[in-house]
Design a protein around this motif. Structure first.
Motif, mmCIF file in Angstrom:
data_model
loop_
_atom_site.group_PDB
_atom_site.id
_atom_site.type_symbol
_atom_site.label_atom_id
_atom_site.label_comp_id
_atom_site.label_asym_id
_atom_site.label_seq_id
_atom_site.Cartn_x
_atom_site.Cartn_y
_atom_site.Cartn_z
ATOM 1 N N LEU A 1 3.517 -0.627 4.857
ATOM 2 C CA LEU A 1 2.844 0.443 4.591
ATOM 3 C C LEU A 1 4.039 1.718 3.624
ATOM 4 O O LEU A 1 5.704 1.151 4.310
ATOM 5 C CB LEU A 1 2.493 1.261 6.065
ATOM 6 N N ARG B 1 -7.624 5.588 4.946
ATOM 7 C CA ARG B 1 -6.925 4.968 5.169
ATOM 8 C C ARG B 1 -7.000 6.636 6.286
ATOM 9 O O ARG B 1 -6.277 7.441 5.610
ATOM 10 C CB ARG B 1 -5.882 4.517 5.305
ATOM 11 N N VAL C 1 -5.910 -4.763 -0.875
ATOM 12 C CA VAL C 1 -6.877 -4.375 0.203
ATOM 13 C C VAL C 1 -7.722 -5.483 0.009
ATOM 14 O O VAL C 1 -8.361 -5.644 0.760
ATOM 15 C CB VAL C 1 -6.663 -4.004 0.669
ATOM 16 N N CYS D 1 5.464 -1.862 8.199
ATOM 17 C CA CYS D 1 6.098 -0.512 7.680
ATOM 18 C C CYS D 1 7.759 -0.327 7.572
ATOM 19 O O CYS D 1 8.821 -0.349 7.651
ATOM 20 C CB CYS D 1 5.867 1.006 9.321
ATOM 21 N N THR E 1 1.220 -1.411 -0.037
ATOM 22 C CA THR E 1 -0.264 -0.099 0.275
ATOM 23 C C THR E 1 1.170 1.052 -0.003
ATOM 24 O O THR E 1 1.875 1.210 0.436
ATOM 25 C CB THR E 1 -0.548 0.145 0.980
ATOM 26 N N ASP F 1 -5.085 -0.307 8.093
ATOM 27 C CA ASP F 1 -4.155 0.297 8.716
ATOM 28 C C ASP F 1 -3.496 -0.629 8.051
ATOM 29 O O ASP F 1 -3.507 -1.130 7.025
ATOM 30 C CB ASP F 1 -4.233 0.694 10.650
ATOM 31 N N TRP F 2 -1.889 -0.764 9.002
ATOM 32 C CA TRP F 2 -0.956 -2.248 8.127
ATOM 33 C C TRP F 2 -0.036 -2.527 9.971
ATOM 34 O O TRP F 2 -0.160 -2.231 10.823
ATOM 35 C CB TRP F 2 -0.058 -0.998 7.420
ATOM 36 N N CYS G 1 0.093 -9.747 5.587
ATOM 37 C CA CYS G 1 0.989 -7.985 5.860
ATOM 38 C C CYS G 1 0.151 -7.185 4.902
ATOM 39 O O CYS G 1 -0.532 -7.753 3.607
ATOM 40 C CB CYS G 1 2.490 -8.901 5.021
ATOM 41 N N ILE G 2 0.151 -5.906 5.642
ATOM 42 C CA ILE G 2 -0.574 -5.343 4.571
ATOM 43 C C ILE G 2 1.003 -4.537 4.972
ATOM 44 O O ILE G 2 0.515 -4.504 5.813
ATOM 45 C CB ILE G 2 -1.391 -4.494 5.479
#
Length: 263
Positions: free
Chosen positions: A226, A156, A257, A195, A63, A191-192, A223-224
């Protein structure tokens, strides 16, 4: 439970205009563990790429916040060369107006477009819930020539859904109120849990960004990530091919997402 399902960790930050990016002091101190070849188009692009029938067991969402900007073409080039789809949480601050057509390019290539903020000014958007939704309405207005905004149901929050910076302007309960309102309005907030730390200052190198992503992924299998495609995060685009290759080598499927967090 829209927001709860999407409530990974932290969020994204903002430095004084016109620089859009992250500020470490505004991070939530305790993480919330709940979790183209582009072509020009005269009409706004559709915002909903084809969905997977079900999320794979091991997946990653790349993202990008705070774009589009002069960095976005390089990010898109890296994604498109690798055949990877990502999610862009876009802004329309007035400082990036000339880059807004890149939203249509990203959507045409199959990337997901989601809401972030029009101004990304904490002091403005977090004065009250009404101020926040006015900001989102302005964002929709500014990007509507390039994307069909009625189809966008993901956002977000600047600073993330568990940020503390909003308390300075709207009081301690403002984020709880905004999260409830987002769900009522049919939005999933995101969110995430990884990072890249690519916009916290110091202009990290591409190698540092890569190492940050690998370290924070750890043993996680969903995993997301950022990252940022703002004007000040050019090294993110440089790091992206290595990040993508690493996730491929670890057996991750790349998803947007909306493919893994259903409304």
């Amino acid at each position: 439970m829209l927001g709860l399902a999407a409530g990974f960790l932290l969020g994204s930050f903002y430095a004084a205009a016109p620089v859009i990016g992250c500020r470490e002091s505004d991070l939530t101190p305790v993480p919330d563990t709940e979790f183209l070849t582009p072509t020009e188009s005269e009409a706004p692009a559709a915002s909903v790429p084809e969905k997977l029938p079900a999320p794979p067991e091991k997946w990653v969402c790349l993202t990008f916040d705070d774009g589009p900007s002069k960095t976005t073409p390089d990010v898109l080039a890296a994604l498109n060369a690798a055949g990877v789809k990502a999610t862009f949480f876009v802004v329309a601050t007035g400082y990036n107006e000339k880059y807004l057509p890149l939203i249509a390019e990203a959507a045409a290539a199959g990337h997901q477009i989601a809401f972030h903020s029009a101004s990304h000014e904490y002091s403005d958007i977090y004065q009250s819930p009404d101020a926040y939704w006015e900001d989102i309405a302005l964002l929709q207005e500014r990007i509507s020539p390039y994307i069909l905004t009625d189809g966008i149901h993901y956002l977000r929050f600047p600073g993330g859904s568990t940020n503390t910076v909003s308390r300075r302007y709207g009081g301690k309960g403002i984020m709880s109120e905004l999260k409830a309102q987002a769900e009522e309005k049919g939005y999933t907030y995101v969110d995430w849990n990884v990072c890249a730390e690519d916009a916290v200052g110091g202009k990290p190198s591409a190698n540092t960004i890569y190492r940050n992503v690998v370290r924070e992924t750890g043993e996680q299998t969903q995993c997301i990530v950022l990252m940022h495609d703002s004007a000040t995060t050019r090294t993110t685009a440089e790091a992206l091919p290595d990040i993508i290759q690493w996730y491929k080598d670890q057996g991750f499927a790349f998803c947007t997402v909306e493919q893994v967090l259903k409304p």
